[in-house]
Design an enzyme around this catalytic site. Sequence first.
Site, mmCIF file in Angstrom:
data_model
loop_
_atom_site.group_PDB
_atom_site.id
_atom_site.type_symbol
_atom_site.label_atom_id
_atom_site.label_comp_id
_atom_site.label_asym_id
_atom_site.label_seq_id
_atom_site.Cartn_x
_atom_site.Cartn_y
_atom_site.Cartn_z
ATOM 1 N N TYR A 1 51.294 16.256 -69.646
ATOM 2 C CA TYR A 1 52.049 17.164 -68.791
ATOM 3 C C TYR A 1 53.322 16.484 -68.273
ATOM 4 O O TYR A 1 54.355 17.126 -68.097
ATOM 5 C CB TYR A 1 51.188 17.638 -67.620
ATOM 6 C CG TYR A 1 49.967 18.406 -68.042
ATOM 7 C CD1 TYR A 1 50.070 19.605 -68.739
ATOM 8 C CD2 TYR A 1 48.691 17.939 -67.763
ATOM 9 C CE1 TYR A 1 48.952 20.317 -69.141
ATOM 10 C CE2 TYR A 1 47.562 18.643 -68.163
ATOM 11 C CZ TYR A 1 47.702 19.828 -68.844
ATOM 12 O OH TYR A 1 46.581 20.524 -69.240
ATOM 13 N N LYS B 1 29.022 17.615 -65.882
ATOM 14 C CA LYS B 1 28.055 16.584 -65.504
ATOM 15 C C LYS B 1 27.885 16.473 -63.992
ATOM 16 O O LYS B 1 27.657 15.399 -63.440
ATOM 17 C CB LYS B 1 28.458 15.230 -66.094
ATOM 18 C CG LYS B 1 28.467 15.220 -67.616
ATOM 19 C CD LYS B 1 28.779 13.863 -68.183
ATOM 20 C CE LYS B 1 28.763 13.904 -69.710
ATOM 21 N NZ LYS B 1 29.087 12.598 -70.311
ATOM 22 N N ARG C 1 46.288 26.921 -66.369
ATOM 23 C CA ARG C 1 45.927 25.546 -66.000
ATOM 24 C C ARG C 1 47.045 24.589 -66.413
ATOM 25 O O ARG C 1 47.449 23.720 -65.630
ATOM 26 C CB ARG C 1 44.610 25.155 -66.686
ATOM 27 C CG ARG C 1 44.175 23.700 -66.485
ATOM 28 C CD ARG C 1 42.782 23.504 -67.071
ATOM 29 N NE ARG C 1 42.403 22.115 -67.266
ATOM 30 C CZ ARG C 1 41.849 21.344 -66.340
ATOM 31 N NH1 ARG C 1 41.650 21.813 -65.124
ATOM 32 N NH2 ARG C 1 41.489 20.102 -66.622
#
Length: 292
Positions: free
Chosen positions: A272, A169, A240
């Site tokens: 994480y 976006k 990632r």
Amino acid sequence: MDELINNYMNYLKSKNLSKNTLDAYSRDIKRFCQFLQNRNEDIDSVEEVTIMAYVQELHNNKRANSSIIRNIVSIRNFYKYLSRRGVLEEDPVINYEMPKLKRNIPQILTVDEVEKLLQAPDLSTEKGIRDKAMLEVMYATGMKVSELLNITTFDINLKLCYIKCKGSKGNERIIPIGSYAVNCLNEYLKIRPSLNIYNLDYLFLNVQKTKMTRQGFWKIVKQYAKLSGIKKTINSYTLRHSFAVHLLQNGADIKAVQELLGHKDMAATQIYSTITKKSKIVEIYKKTHPRA
């Protein structure tokens, strides 16, 4: 039915959704419509039991829970659209209860495994130089695959050591990069002109000299994981995930990691932190238990 789907997809395009989101909606709706055709059902005669049968078929085809939920959301939004347009009087999905999503903890590479993966490309070839640069940038920034592949030569500043990342976006964030990634990018930029025969702005190009696809990048990751002898289940997002966990393990603030990853919701980053805490508990146990 095709006309309804086309009208719906045009409606979604007007909402400025990402290409990946639009593709997912299109696949989900077309798959469901094919299911209806196989059952000789019309789209306006669907009942809740039809949705239950479709979900059962997805289960039988070994679809992940997250994939099934996304399919239901896609169908639900499609029927909401049809109801608003007056095509249908009742929404057969509105009362269907979503299955609970079990969040799987992503697979993480150790620092040593990352090192093996990053050392795998053959730097005597142009492809190896490019692949090395891509993997180093992915691990240095924690970008999504789509973000990595959309980087242009105008988005990198190697003197000030940062990359401008364009998220979904139109959101942008500035991500610092370390000396390893900077050096690999400098080497790649030396050979990039021979790849860029179509004068494209995209930083990373494939062997056809055009923009690399997500599938192309996944094949690269899979290839080097095999060469490195990594036995873990690895995908194009593993670097990632590893980026985030390694930062937290080395004392990074979770808010900073959230900003680097481009997460709007802290809950997405929190997983994480959970992995990091579990790793610390295992490490403490091994160091302190007399029979560990």
